[in-house]
Write a protein that holds these residues in place. Structure first.
Motif, PDB file in Angstrom:
ATOM      1  N   VAL A 328      33.882  12.617  66.765  1.00 23.79           N
ATOM      2  CA  VAL A 328      33.086  13.800  67.119  1.00 23.79           C
ATOM      3  C   VAL A 328      33.190  14.866  66.033  1.00 23.79           C
ATOM      4  CG1 VAL A 328      32.858  15.712  68.761  1.00 23.79           C
ATOM      5  CG2 VAL A 328      33.231  13.371  69.595  1.00 23.79           C
ATOM      6  N   GLU A 329      34.407  15.064  65.524  1.00 22.19           N
ATOM      7  CA  GLU A 329      34.617  16.067  64.481  1.00 22.19           C
ATOM      8  C   GLU A 329      33.800  15.749  63.234  1.00 22.19           C
ATOM      9  OE1 GLU A 329      38.233  17.086  61.438  1.00 22.19           O
ATOM     10  OE2 GLU A 329      38.774  16.834  63.556  1.00 22.19           O
ATOM     11  N   LYS A 330      33.808  14.495  62.822  1.00 23.45           N
ATOM     12  CA  LYS A 330      33.049  14.112  61.627  1.00 23.45           C
ATOM     13  C   LYS A 330      31.546  14.177  61.898  1.00 23.45           C
ATOM     14  CE  LYS A 330      34.665  13.404  58.433  1.00 23.45           C
ATOM     15  NZ  LYS A 330      34.908  14.306  57.263  1.00 23.45           N
ATOM     16  N   TYR A 331      31.141  13.806  63.104  1.00 22.25           N
ATOM     17  CA  TYR A 331      29.720  13.914  63.474  1.00 22.25           C
ATOM     18  C   TYR A 331      29.261  15.366  63.425  1.00 22.25           C
ATOM     19  CZ  TYR A 331      25.692  14.343  66.568  1.00 22.25           C
ATOM     20  OH  TYR A 331      24.470  14.672  67.107  1.00 22.25           O
ATOM     21  N   ASN A 336      26.155  19.875  61.006  1.00 19.43           N
ATOM     22  CA  ASN A 336      26.164  21.228  60.439  1.00 19.43           C
ATOM     23  C   ASN A 336      25.575  21.263  59.035  1.00 19.43           C
ATOM     24  OD1 ASN A 336      27.280  22.345  62.736  1.00 19.43           O
ATOM     25  ND2 ASN A 336      29.382  22.222  61.989  1.00 19.43           N
ATOM     26  N   LEU A 337      25.737  20.178  58.284  1.00 18.79           N
ATOM     27  CA  LEU A 337      25.156  20.131  56.949  1.00 18.79           C
ATOM     28  C   LEU A 337      23.647  20.349  56.992  1.00 18.79           C
ATOM     29  CD1 LEU A 337      26.997  17.108  55.241  1.00 18.79           C
ATOM     30  CD2 LEU A 337      27.275  19.526  54.729  1.00 18.79           C
ATOM     31  N   TYR A 338      23.019  19.825  58.031  1.00 16.89           N
ATOM     32  CA  TYR A 338      21.562  19.924  58.147  1.00 16.89           C
ATOM     33  C   TYR A 338      21.138  21.190  58.890  1.00 16.89           C
ATOM     34  CZ  TYR A 338      21.634  15.115  56.506  1.00 16.89           C
ATOM     35  OH  TYR A 338      21.838  13.988  55.756  1.00 16.89           O
ATOM     36  N   GLU A 339      21.833  21.497  59.979  1.00 15.42           N
ATOM     37  CA  GLU A 339      21.447  22.677  60.760  1.00 15.42           C
ATOM     38  C   GLU A 339      21.669  23.969  59.981  1.00 15.42           C
ATOM     39  OE1 GLU A 339      23.545  22.485  64.438  1.00 15.42           O
ATOM     40  OE2 GLU A 339      22.091  21.111  65.360  1.00 15.42           O
ATOM     41  N   ALA A 342      23.791  23.477  54.586  1.00 15.84           N
ATOM     42  CA  ALA A 342      24.968  23.738  53.754  1.00 15.84           C
ATOM     43  C   ALA A 342      25.020  22.764  52.579  1.00 15.84           C
ATOM     44  CB  ALA A 342      26.233  23.599  54.593  1.00 15.84           C
ATOM     45  N   GLY A 343      25.672  23.183  51.511  1.00 18.37           N
ATOM     46  CA  GLY A 343      25.884  22.304  50.377  1.00 18.37           C
ATOM     47  C   GLY A 343      26.992  21.309  50.670  1.00 18.37           C
ATOM     48  N   ILE A 344      26.966  20.192  49.989  1.00 19.12           N
ATOM     49  CA  ILE A 344      27.995  19.177  50.216  1.00 19.12           C
ATOM     50  C   ILE A 344      29.046  19.247  49.112  1.00 19.12           C
ATOM     51  CG2 ILE A 344      26.483  17.634  51.503  1.00 19.12           C
ATOM     52  CD1 ILE A 344      26.183  15.950  48.968  1.00 19.12           C
TER      53      ILE A 344
END
Length: 353
Positions: A328-331, A336-339, A342-344
Motif C-alpha cells: 500500500v505504501e509503495k502504491y 502521488n507521482l501522478y496526482e 511530482a518529479g521522480i
C-alpha cells in the motif's frame, strides 16, 4: 606387481570414473595415501597412454581456461550418431541462452557448429540451422544488451570459483539486489557460484570481512582484481543454498525475519502462476471462489514487492500485515507521482541498513 604398476592401475581406474586435472589427481592421491609428485603424475599419464589403456580406448588431454589441462578416457568406435532430435536440442540451447552468453561466447559456439559440419553433411546441418533461424526465436526481453569485456569478467569469475581464489571487488556500479547500505567497496570476496536470474548472469559469494552473502550482476562489476589467495569453500557452498532459500528471488531481504506469506490470485492469473516456480516453499490451493491462494515461507524484499505489482489487480496480499502495508505504501507513492505531478528521484526504499 610393482608399486608403479599398482599406481598406474589406480590412476587408470580414477580416469574411468571421469575427467581429471592434476589438482584433482593430487587431492585423490592424498586421500588414498599415494605418495607422488605432480611431475610424476605427468610421467604416469604418459605411461598409461602407451602401455596400459586398451586398444578400444584413448587418453585425451584438453586445454581449458587459464591453460588448465584435463585428462579423460574416450572410447573408440563407441559413439552413437547424432539424430535430428539432438541437433534440434543444440539449436534450442543456442537460441534460448542469455544474450550476454551468446554475445560473449560467439567464437566457442562457432567451433561447435564446425564440429557439426565435420560430423554431418554441410547441407543437412544448414537445413536445421535455417529452420532454427526462422522458427525458433528468443525475445531476450529483460536481458542485457550492452557488454564490455563481459567474456573476460565471466571467465575470471569461473576461474576464481573453480580454483577457490579470492577476488578483490574494487568498483561496483548500481544495485540489482538491494545490497546493504553499509557495504562499501573495495571488498575482498569469496566467489562461490555463477547464478542466472531474470535475464542477468550473477556471481554469488561471501564478503570476506563478515561472511555476508553478496550477489552481483556481472555488468555491475566495473573494476576487480584476481588473487592467488585461496579459501576453503566447503561451508560457503551450503550456506549459499540456505541463505537463498530465505529470499524471494535473489534480492536481499529488508530484515532477518522469515514470514508466512499468503497471496490470493484471480482464477486465470492463479492458474498461470501456480504452474511456475517462484520459491522452494511455494504451495497453491484452489479456493471455493475458484481463485488461487499462494503460500510460501521466506523473507520480504524489493523483488517480492515488485513481483506482486507485476500482477496488478489480479493479486492481493492476505498476510503478513507488514507486507500489505509495504504494498500500500509503495502504491500510494506511485499514485502521488501522478496526482501531485511530482518529479521522480532514485528510491530504493527496500534497501536494508
Amino acid at each position: 606387481m610393482s608399486e608403479k604398476s599398482k599406481r598406474l592401475m589406480m590412476i587408470y581406474s580414477r580416469l574411468k570414473s571421469g575427467p581429471v586435472t592434476i589438482e584433482m589427481l593430487s587431492n585423490w592421491a592424498s586421500k588414498n595415501a599415494v605418495q607422488i609428485s605432480a611431475r610424476s603424475f605427468y610421467r604416469d599419464l604418459y605411461d598409461l597412454e602407451n602401455s596400459v589403456i586398451p586398444a578400444n580406448e584413448k587418453l585425451v588431454v584438453s586445454v581449458g581456461e587459464k591453460n588448465r589441462k584435463t585428462w579423460k578416457i574416450e572410447y573408440i568406435n563407441d559413439e552413437k550418431p547424432l539424430t535430428e532430435f539432438d541437433i534440434n536440442s543444440y539449436v534450442l540451447f543456442q537460441n534460448f541462452m542469455p544474450l550476454s552468453i551468446i554475445s560473449s561466447r560467439s567464437s566457442s559456439l562457432g567451433k561447435i557448429i564446425g564440429l557439426f559440419y565435420q560430423k554431418y553433411s554441410k547441407s543437412q546441418f544448414e537445413h536445421f540451422v535455417n529452420v532454427a533461424k526462422s522458427q525458433i526465436k528468443a525475445s531476450h526481453f529483460y536481458e542485457g544488451s550492452v557488454f564490455t569485456n563481459y567474456h573476460k569478467i565471466l571467465d575470471d569469475c569461473i576461474w576464481s570459483i573453480q580454483n577457490k581464489r579470492e577476488m578483490q571487488l574494487i568498483e561496483v556500479n548500481y544495485d540489482y539486489t538491494s545490497i546493504s547500505s553499509h557495504v562499501e567497496f573495495p571488498q575482498m570476496f569469496f566467489p562461490i557460484q555463477i547464478l542466472y536470474h531474470r535475464g542477468v548472469v550473477h556471481v554469488s559469494g561471501f564478503i570476506k570481512e563478515n561472511n555476508q552473502l553478496l550477489i552481483l550482476g556481472l555488468e555491475q562489476i566495473e573494476k576487480y582484481k584476481l588473487t592467488n589467495d585461496s579459501f576453503d569453500n566447503s561451508s560457503f557452498v551450503q550456506n549459499l543454498d540456505v541463505e537463498l532459500s530465505k529470499r524471494f528471488g535473489i534480492t536481499q531481504n529488508i530484515d532477518n525475519e522469515i514470514y508466512d506469506i499468503e497471496i490470493e490470485f484471480t482464477e486465470r492469473t492463479g492458474n498461470f502462476v501456480s504452474k511456475q516456480f517462484w520459491n522452494d516453499s511455494q504451495e497453491f490451493e484452489k479456493l471455493e471462489n475458484k481463485n488461487f491462494m499462494m503460500k510460501m515461507t521466506c523473507g520480504i524484499n524489493r523483488e517480492l514487492i515488485g513481483w506482486i505489482f507485476h500482477w496488478m489487480s489480479n493479486a492481493k496480499v492476505i498476510k503478513p500485515e507488514i507486507l500489505k502495508e509495504l504494498v500500500v505504501e509503495k502504491y500510494t507513492e506511485m499514485v502521488n507521482l501522478y496526482e501531485q505531478d511530482a518529479g521522480i528521484v532514485s528510491n530504493n526504499s527496500f534497501r536494508p541498513l
